[in-house]
Enzyme design. Structure first.
Site, PDB file in Angstrom:
ATOM      1  N   ASP A  24     142.260  37.769  64.524  1.00 47.08           N
ATOM      2  CA  ASP A  24     143.648  37.687  64.963  1.00 47.08           C
ATOM      3  C   ASP A  24     144.497  37.049  63.870  1.00 47.08           C
ATOM      4  OD1 ASP A  24     146.027  37.414  66.276  1.00 47.08           O
ATOM      5  OD2 ASP A  24     145.298  35.955  67.757  1.00 47.08           O
ATOM      6  N   ASN A  26     147.922  36.976  63.593  1.00 46.41           N
ATOM      7  CA  ASN A  26     149.215  36.363  63.936  1.00 46.41           C
ATOM      8  C   ASN A  26     149.105  35.428  65.130  1.00 46.41           C
ATOM      9  OD1 ASN A  26     148.909  38.146  66.009  1.00 46.41           O
ATOM     10  ND2 ASN A  26     150.932  39.085  65.827  1.00 46.41           N
ATOM     11  N   ASP A  28     148.210  35.634  68.332  1.00 49.49           N
ATOM     12  CA  ASP A  28     148.701  35.905  69.688  1.00 49.49           C
ATOM     13  C   ASP A  28     147.538  36.215  70.637  1.00 49.49           C
ATOM     14  OD1 ASP A  28     147.884  38.384  68.853  1.00 49.49           O
ATOM     15  OD2 ASP A  28     149.749  39.423  69.371  1.00 49.49           O
ATOM     16  N   ASP A  32     143.953  42.052  65.087  1.00 48.12           N
ATOM     17  CA  ASP A  32     144.981  42.917  64.485  1.00 48.12           C
ATOM     18  C   ASP A  32     144.664  43.214  63.020  1.00 48.12           C
ATOM     19  OD1 ASP A  32     145.781  40.596  63.015  1.00 48.12           O
ATOM     20  OD2 ASP A  32     146.898  39.935  64.782  1.00 48.12           O
ATOM     21  N   ASP A 101     138.730  56.522  63.623  1.00 50.03           N
ATOM     22  CA  ASP A 101     138.221  57.130  64.842  1.00 50.03           C
ATOM     23  C   ASP A 101     139.251  58.171  65.258  1.00 50.03           C
ATOM     24  OD1 ASP A 101     136.716  57.360  67.299  1.00 50.03           O
ATOM     25  OD2 ASP A 101     136.221  55.235  67.080  1.00 50.03           O
ATOM     26  N   ASP A 204     135.226  61.131  68.232  1.00 49.75           N
ATOM     27  CA  ASP A 204     134.813  60.667  69.562  1.00 49.75           C
ATOM     28  C   ASP A 204     134.330  61.828  70.435  1.00 49.75           C
ATOM     29  OD1 ASP A 204     134.965  58.275  71.409  1.00 49.75           O
ATOM     30  OD2 ASP A 204     136.243  59.652  72.538  1.00 49.75           O
ATOM     31  N   ASP A 331     130.111  50.215  72.644  1.00 49.51           N
ATOM     32  CA  ASP A 331     129.789  50.774  73.963  1.00 49.51           C
ATOM     33  C   ASP A 331     128.499  50.233  74.567  1.00 49.51           C
ATOM     34  OD1 ASP A 331     132.014  52.443  74.085  1.00 49.51           O
ATOM     35  OD2 ASP A 331     131.007  54.088  73.051  1.00 49.51           O
TER      36      ASP A 331
END
Ligand code: GLC
Ligand code: CA
Length: 558
Positions: A24, A26, A28, A32, A101, A204, A331
């Site tokens: 992360d 930033n 929050d 990201d 992806d 996918d 998954d």
């Protein structure tokens, strides 16, 4: 194509990032691209050659990005295209390729195409499977197919008086790839990313992208009714051929296709020969050594089954094919919990790492696997996040199972186990963020984290780095011809491989009990070099020894 022809994508190893939980930047609480940018040196230091990003596209997150609302943009939660370009350039500067992806079986119900498709006059109407229902008022679904993720496979729309097909969640309407205008859009999307500089795609559930003409009823099955009518139809290859010829070949794009229920025979049709349409494939067979068909139908772990499947893929892919070797992804629950041991976490994680990285193929490493992250124990259903978990709870309730029982079961079987935030340090929230994280951080981050692993020369992390370096320098670990030994042992995994006069021998114990090992015929351990050991390497090698718990030894013979 000649046998075992060297190619960059055969020699690479890949790190998979599930962006929401990686880093992360930033603060929050949501992973990201700034976070990824900050960690590029960490990824480089692992020794991988490519990053596969699980979807970064704008998404309402009913399946965390696998419901894509705009294929040519970046989810604002993760950043924007300019930031993505920075990550791409930063990766390329470090010699790391980027694999995106791409989700072609379905879009999000928030995609502009789907919104427009509600107008029967619009060209987008035929991008999806809108059909009249059965019964007097047409409210009964057009066929009996079930959704793999959410009840029936059809959702009724009052205004249109029609149903749309969703093999996955309701928010993931299936795309009608038979429509040539849609295929033109797909090619345009691929071109967009390749021209920006990305190096390829993970496609996918690619074997689902064609549906049987007329959408006939399927044989009744739990959650999978209809699958024969949407899996491996001949048109899949036609579509992939078109993408190959019009975009991937001219622009140069690597592809790995995800293919549930794949066998070596069918895989060869996609990835071998002059007319191959994909470079490699993710099959699921080796992920079924402790379950039946699906992670949720749990069985005790069976090493013999694992060895049989991996050995079969090794044998069948040798020559013209190629293996994509992975023990974890977003998954599945964590591999240490499934095939290893929590009591001997470090030893078993190292053994499993060597076992899969040294087999012929391209290794894929999932974030956190390199520090031996484990499953999480959640206490309440409302702490879970995944549509699949909720679907299974619905089924469990029908079977009369209690929430308490279900939560315990889900803690072992759910995909959330792979999706807890990456454990960077022993600080609050595992150093992932200071704000409230979007999902629970595993409390064992105080012990299992990157910072601690960096500081410990015997850590799983350093072991991964050494393995990946070794693989790079030793073609036998990339191209070697596999041979199984100890096939009937329920505790020892032993294989050898050979390439251009060099041999490698892997010995791994899947037990905390001592096992008697004798070197297979033709291997004199005193004349080999033990290149890896998750216990101290003995000064003098003998051809028989008794294994320590989850012991692993790798020998190289010149
Ligand atoms: C693939 C993805 C999985 C996703 C599904 C539907 O199996 O790996 O995460 O939920 O496809 O897109
Ligand atoms: Ca963030």
């Amino acid at each position: 194509m000649s046998t075992q022809q060297p190619t960059w994508w055969k020699e690479m190893s890949v790190y998979q990032i599930w962006p929401r939980s990686f880093a992360d930047g930033n603060n929050d609480g949501i992973g990201d691209l700034q976070g990824v940018l900050d960690k590029l040196d960490y990824i480089k230091a692992l020794g991988v050659d490519a990053i596969w990003f699980s979807p970064l596209y704008p998404s309402p997150n009913c399946d965390y990005g696998y419901d894509c609302a705009d294929y040519k943009n970046i989810n604002p939660e993760y950043g924007n295209l300019a930031l993505f370009k920075k990550v791409l350039d930063g990766a390329h500067e470090r010699g790391i390729k980027i694999i995106m992806d791409i989700v072609l079986n379905h879009s999000s119900d928030q995609h502009e195409w789907f919104k427009q498709s509600h107008n029967p006059e619009s060209k987008y109407h035929d991008y999806y499977f809108w059909r009249k229902g059965r019964g007097k008022n047409g409210k009964k679904p057009p066929n009996n197919w079930l959704s793999l993720f959410e009840g029936g496979a059809w959702e009724y729309n009052e205004n249109l008086g029609k149903h749309y097909l969703h093999v996955f969640a309701k928010g993931q309407p299936d795309l009608n790839m038979a429509n040539p205008e849609l295929r033109a859009e797909v090619k345009d999307i691929m071109r967009f990313w390749l021209e920006m500089g990305v190096d390829g795609f993970r496609e996918d559930v690619i074997t689902y992208i064609a549906k049987r003409e007329g959408l006939p009823n399927g044989f009744p099955l739990p959650i999978a009714t209809g699958f024969k009518h949407y899996t491996h139809l001949p048109a899949v290859k036609d579509y992939l051929r078109e993408f190959r010829d019009d975009v991937l070949k001219p622009l140069g794009g690597f592809t790995v296709g995800e293919a549930p229920m794949m066998t070596t025979e069918v895989a060869k049709d996609y990835i071998c020969g002059e007319d191959k349409v994909l470079d490699m494939m993710f099959h699921f067979q080796h992920m079924e050594a402790d379950c039946f068909m699906n992670d949720w139908i749990g069985l005790p772990f069976r090493l013999k089954k694992l060895k049989k499947v991996l050995g079969h893929w090794q044998k069948e892919m040798h020559g013209d094919g190629w293996n994509a070797n992975y023990p974890e992804n977003h998954d599945h629950p964590r591999i240490v919990n499934r095939y290893g041991s929590l009591q001997h976490r470090v030893e078993s994680a190292k053994m499993l790492a060597a076992m899969f990285i040294l087999q012929s193929g391209t290794p894929f490493i999932y974030q956190g696997q390199e520090i031996g992250m484990t499953n999480i124990d959640l206490e309440r259903l409302d702490q879970f996040k995944d549509v699949v978990t909720f679907n299974n709870y619905r089924l469990a309730k029908k079977l009369g199972l209690s929430e308490k029982f279900f939560v315990k079961y889900a803690n072992r079987r759910s995909r959330e186990n792979a999706r807890t935030p990456m454990q960077w340090s022993g600080a609050a929230n595992g150093g992932f963020c200071e704000a409230e994280p979007w999902f629970s951080v595993n409390p064992n981050h105080t012990e299992i984290n990157v910072e601690a692993a960096e500081a410990d020369p015997n850590s799983i992390l350093h072991w991964y780095r050494a393995l990946l370096q070794f693989r790079k320098k030793n073609p036998v670990a990339i191209y070697g011809k596999y041979q199984a030994h100890y096939k009937s042992s329920r505790s020892l995994y032993v294989y050898s491989s050979e390439h251009e006069g060099k041999k490698l021998l892997f010995v791994g114990s899947f037990s905390d009990k001592p096992q008697q090992f004798s070197a297979p015929a033709g291997f004199d351990l005193a004349h080999g070099k033990q290149v890896f050991g998750n216990y101290a390497i003995p000064a003098a090698q003998s051809n028989t020894f008794i294994t320590k718990p989850w012991e692993c030894r790798v020998y190289l013979f010149d």
